[in-house]
Design a protein around this motif. Structure first.
Motif, PDB file in Angstrom:
ATOM      1  N   TYR A  15       0.826  -1.212   0.000  1.00  0.00           N
ATOM      2  CA  TYR A  15       0.000   0.000   0.000  1.00  0.00           C
ATOM      3  C   TYR A  15       0.861   1.264   0.000  1.00  0.00           C
ATOM      4  O   TYR A  15       0.569   2.215  -0.716  1.00  0.00           O
ATOM      5  N   LEU A  16       1.906   1.266   0.794  1.00  0.00           N
ATOM      6  CA  LEU A  16       2.778   2.439   0.848  1.00  0.00           C
ATOM      7  C   LEU A  16       3.469   2.657  -0.498  1.00  0.00           C
ATOM      8  O   LEU A  16       3.469   3.770  -1.033  1.00  0.00           O
ATOM      9  N   GLY A  17       4.034   1.603  -1.051  1.00  0.00           N
ATOM     10  CA  GLY A  17       4.689   1.723  -2.358  1.00  0.00           C
ATOM     11  C   GLY A  17       3.720   2.149  -3.444  1.00  0.00           C
ATOM     12  O   GLY A  17       4.018   3.019  -4.264  1.00  0.00           O
ATOM     13  N   ARG A  18       2.540   1.554  -3.455  1.00  0.00           N
ATOM     14  CA  ARG A  18       1.517   1.884  -4.448  1.00  0.00           C
ATOM     15  C   ARG A  18       1.099   3.353  -4.307  1.00  0.00           C
ATOM     16  O   ARG A  18       0.922   4.055  -5.290  1.00  0.00           O
ATOM     17  N   GLY A  19       0.949   3.806  -3.083  1.00  0.00           N
ATOM     18  CA  GLY A  19       0.560   5.194  -2.844  1.00  0.00           C
ATOM     19  C   GLY A  19       1.616   6.188  -3.283  1.00  0.00           C
ATOM     20  O   GLY A  19       1.312   7.190  -3.947  1.00  0.00           O
ATOM     21  N   VAL A  20       2.863   5.923  -2.939  1.00  0.00           N
ATOM     22  CA  VAL A  20       3.960   6.823  -3.314  1.00  0.00           C
ATOM     23  C   VAL A  20       4.115   6.862  -4.838  1.00  0.00           C
ATOM     24  O   VAL A  20       4.298   7.935  -5.429  1.00  0.00           O
ATOM     25  N   LEU A  21       4.021   5.699  -5.486  1.00  0.00           N
ATOM     26  CA  LEU A  21       4.114   5.670  -6.949  1.00  0.00           C
ATOM     27  C   LEU A  21       2.977   6.455  -7.606  1.00  0.00           C
ATOM     28  O   LEU A  21       3.193   7.152  -8.601  1.00  0.00           O
ATOM     29  N   ASP A 155      -6.296  16.965 -17.222  1.00  0.00           N
ATOM     30  CA  ASP A 155      -5.862  17.526 -15.940  1.00  0.00           C
ATOM     31  C   ASP A 155      -6.415  16.716 -14.764  1.00  0.00           C
ATOM     32  O   ASP A 155      -5.747  16.564 -13.741  1.00  0.00           O
ATOM     33  N   VAL A 156      -7.631  16.206 -14.916  1.00  0.00           N
ATOM     34  CA  VAL A 156      -8.294  15.510 -13.821  1.00  0.00           C
ATOM     35  C   VAL A 156      -7.588  14.214 -13.428  1.00  0.00           C
ATOM     36  O   VAL A 156      -7.737  13.745 -12.296  1.00  0.00           O
ATOM     37  N   LEU A 157      -6.804  13.646 -14.328  1.00  0.00           N
ATOM     38  CA  LEU A 157      -6.155  12.373 -14.020  1.00  0.00           C
ATOM     39  C   LEU A 157      -5.074  12.523 -12.958  1.00  0.00           C
ATOM     40  O   LEU A 157      -4.863  11.615 -12.150  1.00  0.00           O
ATOM     41  N   SER A 158      -4.398  13.662 -12.936  1.00  0.00           N
ATOM     42  CA  SER A 158      -3.395  13.897 -11.888  1.00  0.00           C
ATOM     43  C   SER A 158      -4.068  14.009 -10.520  1.00  0.00           C
ATOM     44  O   SER A 158      -3.545  13.499  -9.524  1.00  0.00           O
ATOM     45  N   VAL A 159      -5.219  14.638 -10.480  1.00  0.00           N
ATOM     46  CA  VAL A 159      -5.967  14.758  -9.227  1.00  0.00           C
ATOM     47  C   VAL A 159      -6.429  13.367  -8.772  1.00  0.00           C
ATOM     48  O   VAL A 159      -6.320  13.011  -7.601  1.00  0.00           O
ATOM     49  N   TYR A 160      -6.944  12.592  -9.712  1.00  0.00           N
ATOM     50  CA  TYR A 160      -7.397  11.227  -9.433  1.00  0.00           C
ATOM     51  C   TYR A 160      -6.266  10.391  -8.831  1.00  0.00           C
ATOM     52  O   TYR A 160      -6.436   9.737  -7.801  1.00  0.00           O
ATOM     53  N   ALA A 161      -5.107  10.401  -9.480  1.00  0.00           N
ATOM     54  CA  ALA A 161      -3.976   9.600  -9.020  1.00  0.00           C
ATOM     55  C   ALA A 161      -3.470  10.081  -7.660  1.00  0.00           C
ATOM     56  O   ALA A 161      -3.116   9.265  -6.803  1.00  0.00           O
ATOM     57  N   THR A 162      -3.451  11.387  -7.448  1.00  0.00           N
ATOM     58  CA  THR A 162      -3.022  11.921  -6.156  1.00  0.00           C
ATOM     59  C   THR A 162      -3.963  11.456  -5.052  1.00  0.00           C
ATOM     60  O   THR A 162      -3.514  10.982  -3.999  1.00  0.00           O
ATOM     61  N   GLY A 163      -5.264  11.588  -5.290  1.00  0.00           N
ATOM     62  CA  GLY A 163      -6.239  11.151  -4.289  1.00  0.00           C
ATOM     63  C   GLY A 163      -6.105   9.677  -3.975  1.00  0.00           C
ATOM     64  O   GLY A 163      -6.068   9.272  -2.805  1.00  0.00           O
ATOM     65  N   GLY A 164      -6.010   8.858  -5.011  1.00  0.00           N
ATOM     66  CA  GLY A 164      -5.847   7.423  -4.794  1.00  0.00           C
ATOM     67  C   GLY A 164      -4.569   7.115  -4.038  1.00  0.00           C
ATOM     68  O   GLY A 164      -4.561   6.295  -3.118  1.00  0.00           O
ATOM     69  N   GLY A 165      -3.488   7.780  -4.419  1.00  0.00           N
ATOM     70  CA  GLY A 165      -2.213   7.566  -3.738  1.00  0.00           C
ATOM     71  C   GLY A 165      -2.279   7.934  -2.270  1.00  0.00           C
ATOM     72  O   GLY A 165      -1.773   7.195  -1.413  1.00  0.00           O
TER      73      GLY A 165
END
Length: 187
Positions: A15-21, A155-165
């Motif tokens: 989870y930590l690795g997946r989040g940081v990535l 642009d929304v994909l960066s927000v999506y990935a940040t939130g998931g991370g």
């Protein structure tokens, strides 16, 4: 170390690795997605592959059962999504949002189901994973609606990935906190 704590430790690291990535991907994609060129398409392919590899790593630690089947399904789905967004990249932002949105809906639903199955005392209540999966499902619908309009933007994909991370990092933190709490013995 018993197998339960070993499984928790492995999941914490995953989870930590997946989040940081995911957060690192979001930063890179924020600066590289406009125009949709070879770098942007490469990054689009990499994001679902991070999820696919994470699913395969998780799969190795799971016993047979429905959680294992869901995790395998998500790994295959994410691999197909990587191919799909790679191909959609040539079609522009709307095409990418359609594919990414469809993947977000289905993988979000799978994440909610896996989170519900992991709500036991050893793996925590999984609320960050449940929220992230639910949001992924809803955001995927939004992406497909947005792709139908004239203002499709990646642009929304960066927000999506940040939130998931961030949700993956929070879940890792909760697992670490739970692992350090003193256990009460039952007689």
């Amino acid at each position: 170390m018993n197998t339960k704590s070993s499984g928790t430790s492995s999941l914490l690291k995953l989870y930590l690795g997946r989040g940081v990535l995911a957060v690192a991907w979001a930063v890179a994609f924020a600066f590289a997605h406009d125009p949709i060129d070879a770098l942007a398409i490469t990054l689009l392919v990499v994001y679902p592959l991070i999820d696919a590899v994470s699913s395969l790593i998780d799969l190795r630690a799971l016993p047979d059962g429905s959680e294992r089947r869901l995790t395998l399904f998500n790994g295959v789905l994410s691999t197909l999504a990587a191919v799909g967004v790679g191909l959609a990249g040539a079609g522009g932002a709307a095409a990418v949002l359609h594919v990414f949105g469809a993947w977000a809906v289905v993988s979000g639903a799978a994440q909610v189901l896996v989170g519900l199955r992991r709500r036991g005392p050893e793996l925590g209540q999984q609320w960050p994973m449940l929220i992230a999966g639910g949001l992924s499902f809803l955001v995927g619908i939004f992406y497909n609606i947005q792709a139908l309009g004239d203002d499709a933007s990646l642009d929304v994909l960066s927000v999506y990935a940040t939130g998931g991370g961030v949700f993956f990092i929070i879940q890792a933190g909760l697992l670490a906190w739970r692992a350090r709490r003193p256990r009460t013995q039952t007689v």
